[in-house]
Motif scaffolding. Structure first.
Motif, short mmCIF file in Angstrom:
data_model
loop_
_atom_site.label_atom_id
_atom_site.label_comp_id
_atom_site.label_asym_id
_atom_site.label_seq_id
_atom_site.Cartn_x
_atom_site.Cartn_y
_atom_site.Cartn_z
N ASP A 1 27.65 24.85 40.50
CA ASP A 1 28.86 24.58 41.29
C ASP A 1 30.09 25.24 40.65
OD1 ASP A 1 27.41 23.16 43.12
OD2 ASP A 1 28.02 21.17 42.38
N SER B 1 29.96 28.92 41.27
CA SER B 1 30.33 29.16 42.67
C SER B 1 31.83 29.00 42.88
CB SER B 1 29.56 28.19 43.58
OG SER B 1 29.94 28.37 44.91
N LEU B 2 32.39 27.97 42.23
CA LEU B 2 33.83 27.73 42.33
C LEU B 2 34.62 28.88 41.72
CD1 LEU B 2 36.11 25.80 43.16
CD2 LEU B 2 35.86 24.70 40.92
N SER C 1 33.65 31.96 41.46
CA SER C 1 33.50 33.09 42.38
C SER C 1 34.44 32.93 43.58
CB SER C 1 32.05 33.19 42.85
OG SER C 1 31.92 34.19 43.82
N ASP C 2 34.48 31.71 44.12
CA ASP C 2 35.36 31.45 45.27
C ASP C 2 36.83 31.64 44.91
OD1 ASP C 2 33.13 30.89 46.76
OD2 ASP C 2 33.40 28.70 46.73
N VAL C 3 37.23 31.15 43.74
CA VAL C 3 38.61 31.29 43.28
C VAL C 3 38.95 32.76 43.08
CG1 VAL C 3 40.19 30.84 41.37
CG2 VAL C 3 38.83 28.97 42.32
N SER C 4 38.01 33.50 42.51
CA SER C 4 38.21 34.93 42.30
C SER C 4 38.38 35.66 43.64
CB SER C 4 37.03 35.51 41.52
OG SER C 4 37.18 36.89 41.36
N GLU C 5 37.53 35.34 44.60
CA GLU C 5 37.63 35.95 45.94
C GLU C 5 38.95 35.57 46.62
OE1 GLU C 5 34.15 34.88 48.15
OE2 GLU C 5 32.80 35.91 46.76
N LEU C 6 39.34 34.31 46.47
CA LEU C 6 40.60 33.85 47.05
C LEU C 6 41.79 34.58 46.42
CD1 LEU C 6 42.14 31.92 48.91
CD2 LEU C 6 42.08 30.23 47.06
#
Length: 109
Positions: free
Chosen positions: A18, A21-22, A24-29
């Protein structure tokens, strides 16, 4: 106890997944926000440039109109002086006399 340890290990693995994944999501955001900021800045820059060009064109047009009016006034004055040279000479003398009186140069001392 062995089963509790396995459950705990699975939960830790799930938390690690998790977190990954978080991240990765923060990086993409963050990348999406940077890109949106670049797009917004580019749009703003284009808008400012368009406004600048429009105002510049208006100024150049107004300058051209003023130049044309100045030339026309000069031509009208030259024509008027050519048509009435004595009247122009007397008027120039009168204006000079009045300016001398006003400035105190034409009076008695």
């Amino acid at each position: 106890m062995g089963e509790e340890k396995n459950d705990l290990n699975e939960e830790i693995r799930a938390l690690k997944d998790d977190l990954a994944s978080l991240r990765s999501d923060v990086s993409e955001l963050a990348e999406a926000m940077r890109e949106a900021g670049r797009d917004k800045a580019s749009d703003w820059r284009a808008s400012v440039q368009d406004e600048w060009n429009e105002r510049r064109e208006e100024l150049l047009h107004a300058l051209g109109v003023a130049r044309d009016r100045g030339r026309q006034a000069e031509e009208d004055l030259e024509r008027s002086i050519g048509e009435h040279p004595w009247t122009s000479l007397i008027a120039a003398f009168g204006v000079g006399y009045l300016l001398a009186k006003i400035s105190g140069m034409g009076g008695r001392r």
